[in-house]
Motif scaffolding. Sequence first.
Motif, PDB file in Angstrom:
ATOM      1  N   VAL A 184       0.845  -1.192   0.000  1.00 17.02           N
ATOM      2  CA  VAL A 184       0.000   0.000   0.000  1.00 17.02           C
ATOM      3  C   VAL A 184       0.880   1.241   0.000  1.00 17.02           C
ATOM      4  O   VAL A 184       0.608   2.219  -0.709  1.00 17.02           O
ATOM      5  N   ASP A 185       1.949   1.206   0.775  1.00 18.17           N
ATOM      6  CA  ASP A 185       2.902   2.311   0.847  1.00 18.17           C
ATOM      7  C   ASP A 185       4.299   1.748   0.603  1.00 18.17           C
ATOM      8  O   ASP A 185       4.966   1.292   1.530  1.00 18.17           O
ATOM      9  N   PRO A 186       4.757   1.763  -0.660  1.00 21.08           N
ATOM     10  CA  PRO A 186       6.061   1.156  -0.971  1.00 21.08           C
ATOM     11  C   PRO A 186       7.222   1.752  -0.187  1.00 21.08           C
ATOM     12  O   PRO A 186       8.208   1.062   0.080  1.00 21.08           O
ATOM     13  N   GLU A 187       7.105   3.019   0.198  1.00 19.74           N
ATOM     14  CA  GLU A 187       8.223   3.676   0.883  1.00 19.74           C
ATOM     15  C   GLU A 187       8.073   3.657   2.406  1.00 19.74           C
ATOM     16  O   GLU A 187       8.743   4.421   3.107  1.00 19.74           O
ATOM     17  N   LEU A 188       7.208   2.801   2.915  1.00 17.92           N
ATOM     18  CA  LEU A 188       6.996   2.728   4.362  1.00 17.92           C
ATOM     19  C   LEU A 188       8.322   2.463   5.075  1.00 17.92           C
ATOM     20  O   LEU A 188       9.037   1.506   4.753  1.00 17.92           O
ATOM     21  N   ARG A 224      -2.099  -4.245  -0.695  1.00 18.03           N
ATOM     22  CA  ARG A 224      -3.479  -3.944  -1.068  1.00 18.03           C
ATOM     23  C   ARG A 224      -4.386  -5.113  -0.703  1.00 18.03           C
ATOM     24  O   ARG A 224      -5.502  -4.908  -0.231  1.00 18.03           O
ATOM     25  N   TRP A 225      -3.883  -6.318  -0.894  1.00 17.16           N
ATOM     26  CA  TRP A 225      -4.709  -7.480  -0.593  1.00 17.16           C
ATOM     27  C   TRP A 225      -4.935  -7.637   0.913  1.00 17.16           C
ATOM     28  O   TRP A 225      -6.057  -7.878   1.359  1.00 17.16           O
ATOM     29  N   SER A 226      -3.891  -7.473   1.704  1.00 13.31           N
ATOM     30  CA  SER A 226      -4.061  -7.628   3.157  1.00 13.31           C
ATOM     31  C   SER A 226      -4.943  -6.519   3.715  1.00 13.31           C
ATOM     32  O   SER A 226      -5.731  -6.755   4.639  1.00 13.31           O
ATOM     33  N   ASP A 227      -4.851  -5.313   3.168  1.00 13.95           N
ATOM     34  CA  ASP A 227      -5.724  -4.228   3.617  1.00 13.95           C
ATOM     35  C   ASP A 227      -7.171  -4.481   3.205  1.00 13.95           C
ATOM     36  O   ASP A 227      -8.102  -4.179   3.959  1.00 13.95           O
ATOM     37  N   LEU A 228      -7.361  -5.033   2.015  1.00 16.79           N
ATOM     38  CA  LEU A 228      -8.728  -5.375   1.584  1.00 16.79           C
ATOM     39  C   LEU A 228      -9.320  -6.415   2.526  1.00 16.79           C
ATOM     40  O   LEU A 228     -10.479  -6.304   2.940  1.00 16.79           O
ATOM     41  N   GLN A 229      -8.539  -7.432   2.846  1.00 16.56           N
ATOM     42  CA  GLN A 229      -9.042  -8.463   3.753  1.00 16.56           C
ATOM     43  C   GLN A 229      -9.425  -7.876   5.104  1.00 16.56           C
ATOM     44  O   GLN A 229     -10.456  -8.232   5.681  1.00 16.56           O
ATOM     45  N   ALA A 230      -8.606  -6.959   5.609  1.00 19.38           N
ATOM     46  CA  ALA A 230      -8.889  -6.358   6.912  1.00 19.38           C
ATOM     47  C   ALA A 230     -10.160  -5.517   6.893  1.00 19.38           C
ATOM     48  O   ALA A 230     -10.885  -5.445   7.887  1.00 19.38           O
ATOM     49  N   ALA A 231     -10.434  -4.874   5.761  1.00 27.08           N
ATOM     50  CA  ALA A 231     -11.605  -3.995   5.672  1.00 27.08           C
ATOM     51  C   ALA A 231     -12.896  -4.750   5.403  1.00 27.08           C
ATOM     52  O   ALA A 231     -13.987  -4.286   5.772  1.00 27.08           O
ATOM     53  N   VAL A 236      -7.995   2.051   6.032  1.00 25.01           N
ATOM     54  CA  VAL A 236      -8.929   2.973   6.679  1.00 25.01           C
ATOM     55  C   VAL A 236      -9.874   3.584   5.649  1.00 25.01           C
ATOM     56  O   VAL A 236     -11.093   3.657   5.856  1.00 25.01           O
ATOM     57  N   GLU A 237      -9.326   4.036   4.526  1.00 27.24           N
ATOM     58  CA  GLU A 237     -10.153   4.662   3.491  1.00 27.24           C
ATOM     59  C   GLU A 237     -11.084   3.636   2.843  1.00 27.24           C
ATOM     60  O   GLU A 237     -12.228   3.947   2.511  1.00 27.24           O
ATOM     61  N   LEU A 238     -10.593   2.408   2.669  1.00 29.41           N
ATOM     62  CA  LEU A 238     -11.443   1.369   2.092  1.00 29.41           C
ATOM     63  C   LEU A 238     -12.577   1.023   3.047  1.00 29.41           C
ATOM     64  O   LEU A 238     -13.732   0.848   2.627  1.00 29.41           O
ATOM     65  N   ALA A 239     -12.273   0.927   4.333  1.00 24.58           N
ATOM     66  CA  ALA A 239     -13.317   0.641   5.320  1.00 24.58           C
ATOM     67  C   ALA A 239     -14.371   1.749   5.313  1.00 24.58           C
ATOM     68  O   ALA A 239     -15.574   1.472   5.426  1.00 24.58           O
ATOM     69  N   SER A 240     -13.927   2.994   5.174  1.00 21.66           N
ATOM     70  CA  SER A 240     -14.862   4.117   5.122  1.00 21.66           C
ATOM     71  C   SER A 240     -15.752   4.040   3.889  1.00 21.66           C
ATOM     72  O   SER A 240     -16.964   4.277   3.955  1.00 21.66           O
ATOM     73  N   ALA A 241     -15.153   3.696   2.743  1.00 13.50           N
ATOM     74  CA  ALA A 241     -15.934   3.558   1.509  1.00 13.50           C
ATOM     75  C   ALA A 241     -16.948   2.422   1.625  1.00 13.50           C
ATOM     76  O   ALA A 241     -18.110   2.566   1.221  1.00 13.50           O
TER      77      ALA A 241
END
Length: 439
Positions: free
Chosen positions: A69-73, A108-115, A352-357
Motif C-alpha cells: 500500500v505504501d512502498p516507501e513505508l 493492497r490485498w491484506s488491507d482489503l481483507q482487513a476492511a 482505513v479509506e477502504l473501510a470508510s468507503a
Amino acid sequence: MRAKLTPLSALLAGIVGGALMAGCQTYDFEPVDPLAIAQTTKETVITARGSKPDVMLLVDTSGSMTLPVDPELTVNGVKVCYGRNEQGQEYLCGESRPACDTSVCPTRWSDLQAAMGPFLTESGSLVRFGLTTYPAPITVDSPSVAQACAAAGEGATGSGSVRLAIPTTLDSDLELLDHAKGLNAILQAIPNGGSNRPRGGTPTSGSLAFTGSLLTTDPAERPQIIILLTDGLPNCNVINEYSGSQAEQCNCVVATSQCTDPDSPYYRRGCLDKNASVAAVQALKARQISTIVIGFGAETSAGAGPQVLNEMAGAGGFARTCRADIDCGAGDTCNVATQLCGRGFYQAGNQVELASALKAISERLMPGEPCYIPLDPSQMPSDPSLIVVYINGERTLGGPDSWSVVDTGVRFTGSACARLEASRPEAPVSVEVRAIREL
C-alpha cells in the motif's frame, strides 16, 4: 422524502426578546462573531423493510493486489517493503517478486481483507452476498498471457471464479449473516503469497459480463447489484477495438514495447479497455443491474484511472450522491443540480479509506431498513442534542426504547423500531427528523 432549510423562529424570538431593555442604564457588550446556523428537516414515510438485495462482490485478484500500500513505508529508518536478492540487489516486494511480510508491510490485498470483515458483518444480515474474483483462477506456476488474462468464468479454471454463489433460498437475518461470515472466511483464505496468491491481469469487461449472468432474480422483486472492487485499469481484452499501432487510443497499460509489437500477445490485451468496460456496465444497467465501483490503490487515483472509473460509476447507476460539498469529501465538489459528487466512484488508498468507503456503501445498500434514517453529513446536527424526531406527528424523545443519533443518521430501537417494522404500504408510518447545524 425531502430536505429543506427553514428559518429558526426560536432563535429569532430570542433576539427580539433580548431587545426589550428598560430604563436608562448603560450596558457594555462583548463583541461576538455572528453565528450562522441552519435547520434541516428530513421526512420519511416508512412502509416496512423491502426485499433484501442480491449483491455479487466482483473482487480484483490481479497480481498488483500483492503490492505494498505504501512502498516507501519506513520503520526505524528501514524501508520495510524492500528486500535484497542473492546478488545484493534491492527489490520491492510483491507481485512476481518475493511476497511482502504483511505484518510490517501491508499490501493492497491484506488491507482489503482487513476492511471486508467489518463490512460483511454490518451488512451481512440485510444483503444476500455472493463472491466472484477475477481474473479466472491461475493454477500453473508459469501461466501463458491468455491464462493470466482470462476473465472470470473463462477457460478451464473459469468455474472457480465464483467463490460463493448468492444464496437465493435464504432470507432470514441469521442465515444471511452466517452466509456472509462464510464468504469472509473464503476471502481471508486467499493468501498474499504462494501459488494461490492474487495473480494475472485485470480483465474487467469480460468479468462484468460474466458476473451479470449470475444475477438472475427479477429486479422488480429485489435489487440486483454488483460491487466492483479493483486496484488497476481494465485491460486484457484480446478483441479490444484499439491496438498498439494506435498509441493514443491504445493508452498502453503495460510496457509500451509489448503493445507496439504486432506479434506480442499484448498488442491488444495491453491497451486500456475503457470503452468495453463502460459498455459492460451499461449493458448490466439495461437489465436493471446496478454497478458500484471502488478504486483501491495508486493506479485508480491518478492518470487515466479516475476518468475510466468515473464513467463506469456513472453508467452503473450507483454513483456517489450528495447535497453539499461536505458530502463528497476533501478535494471533491457536489453538483447540487444533479446531487452527484464530481468523483462518482469510491476511492481508497489504504485500509482505513477502504473501510470508510465500504461503510458508506453499506448504508446505501440498506435504504429500506425501517429502523434507520440515513443523513448526509450536511444534514447531521452539530451536536446530538440538536435533533428532534417526530413519529406520525408526535414528538418522540430519544432513548434506548426509541432512537439515538449514530455516525451517519438516526437509529431506532426497542418499541419505536418494532412500530416501524410493523408498517405496511396500507398503513405507513411517517418519520420527521429536524436537526440544527452550525455552518
